[in-house]
Write a protein that holds these residues in place. Structure first.
Motif: not given
Length: 77
Positions: A42-49, A21-24
């Protein structure tokens, strides 16, 4: 199955779900030690800024009052 094995299994399961699920994002909570320490991932497929961040909150938690545990105490009489 021990607590560590459960945490590893749930982390691997969440990673597998997030990869599909990209962007999740996902949240894992757990306990450690003798159920006296909490952990949050907290895990995400998008790296934090701002990049990877790590916060050791040990000193903050020591500011809160504690209640002595009576686990393992015995009374004679």
């Amino acid at each position: 199955m021990g607590l560590l094995a459960i945490r590893v299994h749930t982390t691997a399961t969440l990673v597998r779900l997030l990869r599909n699920q990209a962007g999740s994002s996902g949240l894992l909570t757990s306990v450690g030690g003798v159920l006296d320490k909490q952990a949050v991932n907290v895990l995400s497929t998008t790296p934090p800024d701002a990049g990877f961040r790590y916060a050791d909150v040990t000193s903050i938690t020591q500011e809160y009052p504690t209640v002595p545990s009576e686990v393992g105490t015995t009374e004679k009489g």
